[in-house]
Design a protein around this motif. Structure first.
Motif, PDB file in Angstrom:
ATOM      1  N   ARG A 132      23.055   6.112  23.962  1.00 23.22           N
ATOM      2  CA  ARG A 132      21.803   5.467  23.568  1.00 23.22           C
ATOM      3  C   ARG A 132      20.964   5.161  24.792  1.00 23.22           C
ATOM      4  O   ARG A 132      21.483   4.966  25.900  1.00 23.22           O
ATOM      5  CB  ARG A 132      22.068   4.164  22.815  1.00 23.22           C
ATOM      6  CG  ARG A 132      22.634   3.045  23.685  1.00 23.22           C
ATOM      7  CD  ARG A 132      22.670   1.716  22.954  1.00 23.22           C
ATOM      8  NE  ARG A 132      23.279   0.659  23.774  1.00 23.22           N
ATOM      9  CZ  ARG A 132      23.370  -0.609  23.402  1.00 23.22           C
ATOM     10  NH1 ARG A 132      22.907  -0.986  22.228  1.00 23.22           N
ATOM     11  NH2 ARG A 132      23.931  -1.504  24.206  1.00 23.22           N
ATOM     12  N   ARG A 163      14.320   4.153  22.855  1.00 26.09           N
ATOM     13  CA  ARG A 163      14.660   4.163  21.431  1.00 26.09           C
ATOM     14  C   ARG A 163      15.194   5.539  21.017  1.00 26.09           C
ATOM     15  O   ARG A 163      14.715   6.169  20.077  1.00 26.09           O
ATOM     16  CB  ARG A 163      13.444   3.764  20.592  1.00 26.09           C
ATOM     17  CG  ARG A 163      12.867   2.422  21.007  1.00 26.09           C
ATOM     18  CD  ARG A 163      11.586   2.076  20.291  1.00 26.09           C
ATOM     19  NE  ARG A 163      11.807   1.672  18.910  1.00 26.09           N
ATOM     20  CZ  ARG A 163      12.272   0.488  18.535  1.00 26.09           C
ATOM     21  NH1 ARG A 163      12.621  -0.402  19.449  1.00 26.09           N
ATOM     22  NH2 ARG A 163      12.406   0.183  17.265  1.00 26.09           N
ATOM     23  N   THR A 164      16.222   5.965  21.770  1.00 27.62           N
ATOM     24  CA  THR A 164      16.763   7.306  21.579  1.00 27.62           C
ATOM     25  C   THR A 164      18.278   7.253  21.446  1.00 27.62           C
ATOM     26  O   THR A 164      18.943   6.510  22.166  1.00 27.62           O
ATOM     27  CB  THR A 164      16.390   8.210  22.774  1.00 27.62           C
ATOM     28  OG1 THR A 164      14.967   8.238  22.921  1.00 27.62           O
ATOM     29  CG2 THR A 164      16.880   9.629  22.548  1.00 27.62           C
ATOM     30  N   ILE A 173      20.992   1.809  16.322  1.00 25.33           N
ATOM     31  CA  ILE A 173      19.594   1.538  15.989  1.00 25.33           C
ATOM     32  C   ILE A 173      19.432   0.083  15.555  1.00 25.33           C
ATOM     33  O   ILE A 173      18.457  -0.587  15.928  1.00 25.33           O
ATOM     34  CB  ILE A 173      19.116   2.507  14.900  1.00 25.33           C
ATOM     35  CG1 ILE A 173      19.043   3.926  15.476  1.00 25.33           C
ATOM     36  CG2 ILE A 173      17.759   2.091  14.347  1.00 25.33           C
ATOM     37  CD1 ILE A 173      18.670   4.989  14.474  1.00 25.33           C
ATOM     38  N   SER A 215      17.259  -2.584  17.761  1.00 28.40           N
ATOM     39  CA  SER A 215      16.050  -3.139  17.158  1.00 28.40           C
ATOM     40  C   SER A 215      16.057  -4.655  17.133  1.00 28.40           C
ATOM     41  O   SER A 215      15.153  -5.279  16.601  1.00 28.40           O
ATOM     42  CB  SER A 215      15.889  -2.607  15.721  1.00 28.40           C
ATOM     43  OG  SER A 215      15.709  -1.207  15.734  1.00 28.40           O
ATOM     44  N   TRP A 269      12.516   5.180  16.455  1.00 33.20           N
ATOM     45  CA  TRP A 269      13.760   5.728  16.971  1.00 33.20           C
ATOM     46  C   TRP A 269      13.820   7.227  16.744  1.00 33.20           C
ATOM     47  O   TRP A 269      13.328   7.749  15.747  1.00 33.20           O
ATOM     48  CB  TRP A 269      14.964   5.057  16.306  1.00 33.20           C
ATOM     49  CG  TRP A 269      15.291   3.740  16.924  1.00 33.20           C
ATOM     50  CD1 TRP A 269      14.756   2.531  16.584  1.00 33.20           C
ATOM     51  CD2 TRP A 269      16.193   3.493  18.001  1.00 33.20           C
ATOM     52  NE1 TRP A 269      15.276   1.542  17.380  1.00 33.20           N
ATOM     53  CE2 TRP A 269      16.167   2.105  18.259  1.00 33.20           C
ATOM     54  CE3 TRP A 269      17.017   4.308  18.772  1.00 33.20           C
ATOM     55  CZ2 TRP A 269      16.937   1.518  19.252  1.00 33.20           C
ATOM     56  CZ3 TRP A 269      17.795   3.723  19.763  1.00 33.20           C
ATOM     57  CH2 TRP A 269      17.740   2.348  19.998  1.00 33.20           C
ATOM     58  N   HIS A 270      14.455   7.912  17.725  1.00 33.13           N
ATOM     59  CA  HIS A 270      14.614   9.357  17.635  1.00 33.13           C
ATOM     60  C   HIS A 270      16.079   9.699  17.885  1.00 33.13           C
ATOM     61  O   HIS A 270      16.707   9.146  18.792  1.00 33.13           O
ATOM     62  CB  HIS A 270      13.734  10.068  18.659  1.00 33.13           C
ATOM     63  CG  HIS A 270      13.708  11.557  18.486  1.00 33.13           C
ATOM     64  ND1 HIS A 270      12.928  12.176  17.540  1.00 33.13           N
ATOM     65  CD2 HIS A 270      14.383  12.555  19.117  1.00 33.13           C
ATOM     66  CE1 HIS A 270      13.114  13.490  17.606  1.00 33.13           C
ATOM     67  NE2 HIS A 270      13.998  13.741  18.550  1.00 33.13           N
ATOM     68  N   PHE A 293      14.074   7.486  11.020  1.00 30.36           N
ATOM     69  CA  PHE A 293      13.921   7.939  12.392  1.00 30.36           C
ATOM     70  C   PHE A 293      13.586   9.423  12.340  1.00 30.36           C
ATOM     71  O   PHE A 293      13.521  10.018  11.260  1.00 30.36           O
ATOM     72  CB  PHE A 293      15.183   7.680  13.233  1.00 30.36           C
ATOM     73  CG  PHE A 293      16.485   8.047  12.555  1.00 30.36           C
ATOM     74  CD1 PHE A 293      16.827   9.376  12.329  1.00 30.36           C
ATOM     75  CD2 PHE A 293      17.377   7.067  12.154  1.00 30.36           C
ATOM     76  CE1 PHE A 293      18.021   9.724  11.717  1.00 30.36           C
ATOM     77  CE2 PHE A 293      18.569   7.397  11.545  1.00 30.36           C
ATOM     78  CZ  PHE A 293      18.887   8.732  11.320  1.00 30.36           C
TER      79      PHE A 293
END
Length: 613
Positions: free
Chosen positions: A374, A379-380, A445, A449, A474-475, A506
């Motif tokens: 992560r 946000r990956t 995630i 978050s 997120w991706h 996402f």
């Protein structure tokens, strides 16, 4: 500088039949450019889908290279190539969460503190007056203990011919207990004990079920410490529970269990830092109230020490992460390209060292492995599957299990050519780790978050502000090599389906390397619709992407082929007349070694030599 990239070290792993990549003669050598119009054709023959020559096509009928997929990004492929090959290394240590099905998740960082509140040690002391499971009036009892739905689980040994078994000589079973969710519900903080009668030649009989709430045990382990907040201390208790007939059990009798909860406390530096920050706030308020300059100065000093401690800790953690992440050899590997040059991915600078490896998922039943990383700031999430290891018989059995299997949520076979079916061996391997991987993605995630620990929440809030307040940014990247590429395809399909149904929110990108064919025509059509941002990279001399060559298996769309000179071109199983006509009118886009130039049609050439195993 352009460098070649090799397969994982031969001493530790050998993909089943993938050939070695063609590398430049020396480190730093520039791959020769591919002349415009040069026919780049794969040399592997015999399994290229339905095209007449049996080859994986990389040229049109006029001999010009097929265009690369419009969404293909070389920097992204290089970055994910590093992750794909790093997954061949098995990490040591970590906090391990296991289940009775032979699957485990090893948590490798402080991420475990963000998701779990602590470890529950369970010792089944004895059973008393258990139900009779055999015709002889006795039972062969054993217990399966679990926390929450689909969480940690373990089992005791079987005790023969008794209604009053004793297990107190066995080592404690260790289960991870999840934190309460955002709504405050604690369904996952309940210990379930299922007592079964072991039978030979038929399913075991369920004798009874006991459910033990853990709320009081967990809350009772917390102690308030001045300035630093709550600290958890280990707490132990012995409980007796009656067995019910829940779940078609017989019911009756009781079990006695000894429970010991060991909470996850913040790191020592976090405790000290928080104490200093609180002390600084108290001294500052007192100094302002009393007008004391010395108290104000002391407050500033305490705040500065807390800030310095946090900086040093962060830098040490980053150094440990960078030093331990890439276990493959740094010379001539994918990791070289992924770490030497600052890449641009999704509009931002990117490096593997920006990512934290949070967990490693493994199934001993199918010998399937995957790692999850992560980067909260971007946000990956990255999920990478390990490929075939020649020394592992289970990997070979997975590869050769060619029987098609239904790719429906229920895994139920339905007659008809329009039903998606996939390689049975790949599906069995994927299903053995699917639940844990999906849970890891959701946990990453959720924690990132702001629903995890304080540190994670702060970082998640900063990322949220930098994202314009949008919590939907997120991706998820999915990757893998060889067999891992096939498993990557199955996970990407499931993620795409869950995003499409609204159950997850996402975006998904899938890039695999040297993947075999995975499913039939119906699966390919479904996958292409669910995962439009997908690329499969193949080496021109690799046999694996040409397999399986029977039973109707096909590749998903958007192939990229690397030739012997490091040039890239699109490739596909079959070139239809429509595709040929479209290609003849399309603007070509070819990557060649050397400097980057742009044609007047907007295509680009020359970026780096990309060599996939």
């Amino acid at each position: 500088r352009v460098v070649g990239m090799a397969a994982p070290p031969a001493a530790s792993v050998a993909p089943l039949v993938n050939t070695a990549p063609r590398l430049p003669a020396r480190r730093g050598a520039i791959a020769r450019p591919v002349a415009r119009g040069h026919a780049v054709r794969a040399s592997v023959v015999g399994a290229g889908g339905e095209n007449a020559s049996g080859q994986l096509e990389s040229t049109t009928r006029r001999g010009t290279p097929l265009p690369l997929p419009s969404h293909f990004d070389l920097d992204t492929a290089v970055l994910l190539g590093g992750f794909a090959f790093e997954s061949y290394s098995t990490p040591e240590g970590g906090v391990v969460d296991a289940d009775v099905n032979g699957c485990s998740t090893a948590y490798l960082s402080d991420f475990v503190r963000e998701v779990y509140s602590g470890v529950l040690e369970v010792t089944l002391v004895r059973g008393e007056n258990l139900p009779r499971g055999d015709k002889l009036g006795l039972s062969d009892p054993y217990c399966v203990v679990s926390v929450g739905a689909g969480g940690s689980s373990a089992r005791t040994k079987t005790k023969r011919f008794t209604l009053d078994p004793k297990w107190d000589e066995e080592s404690p079973m260790r289960l991870l207990v999840r934190r309460r969710d955002a709504s405050g519900r604690r369904d996952h903080q309940t210990l379930t004990v299922r007592v079964l009668d072991e039978d030979a030649g038929k399913s075991d009989d369920l004798l009874g079920v006991a459910r033990l709430p853990l709320t009081d045990l967990i809350d009772g382990s917390l102690v308030k410490i001045p300035l630093t907040g709550e600290i958890g201390l280990a707490r132990e208790e012995e409980v007796t529970a009656e067995l019910t007939s829940e779940g078609a059990g017989i019911g009756g009798g009781r079990i006695v269990a000894r429970l010991r909860f060991v909470p996850f406390n913040p790191r020592a530096d976090e405790v000290v830092g928080e104490g200093l920050r609180r002390a600084a706030r108290i001294m500052k308020r007192k100094g302002e109230r009393d007008g004391s300059d010395s108290m104000k100065l002391a407050a500033k000093a305490a705040g500065a020490v807390a800030g310095g401690l946090a900086f040093v800790t962060t830098e040490l953690s980053r150094g440990e992460r960078e030093g331990g992440l890439w276990a493959v050899r740094p010379d001539g590997e994918w990791a070289t390209l992924a770490t030497e040059k600052r890449l641009r991915v999704r509009g931002k600078d990117a490096s593997p060292h920006d990512f934290e490896k949070v967990c490693f998922v493994e199934s001993v039943r199918t010998d399937t492995q995957a790692a999850v990383w992560r980067c909260v700031a971007d946000r990956t999430v990255v999920i990478s599957f390990r490929g075939t290891e020649m020394s592992k018989p289970l990997d070979v059995l997975t590869d050769v299990n060619l029987a098609p299997a239904a790719f429906s949520p229920e895994r139920v076979e339905v007659e008809g050519e329009d039903e998606p079916r996939v390689h049975g061996g790949f599906l069995a391997a994927y299903d053995s780790v699917k639940r844990r991987i999906l849970r890891a993605v959701d946990d990453v995630i959720g924690a990132g978050s702001g629903s995890g620990s304080a540190d994670s929440a702060d970082e998640g809030e900063r990322a949220l502000r930098s994202n314009g307040g949008n919590d939907d940014g997120w991706h998820v990247f999915v990757t893998g090599h060889s067999l891992g590429g096939a498993l990557c395809t199955l996970l990407a399909a499931d993620l795409g389906a869950s995003v499409g149904s609204g159950s997850r929110n996402f975006t998904v990108t899938a890039i695999n390397f040297g993947s075999p064919r995975v499913g039939n025509r119906a699966f390919v059509a479904m996958y292409n619709d669910l995962v439009p941002d997908s690329v499969r990279v193949v080496n021109g001399d690799d046999l694996v992407p040409t397999l399986p060559a029977l039973l109707g298996y096909r590749h998903v769309d958007h192939g990229v082929r690397i030739d012997a000179n490091g040039g890239l071109a699109g490739c596909s199983d079959k070139i239809s007349d429509a595709a040929v006509a479209e290609d003849e009118n399309a603007q070509s886009r070819t990557v060649r070694g050397g400097s980057e130039t742009r044609d007047d049609d907007g295509g680009w050439v020359g970026r780096a030599a990309l060599a996939a195993a």
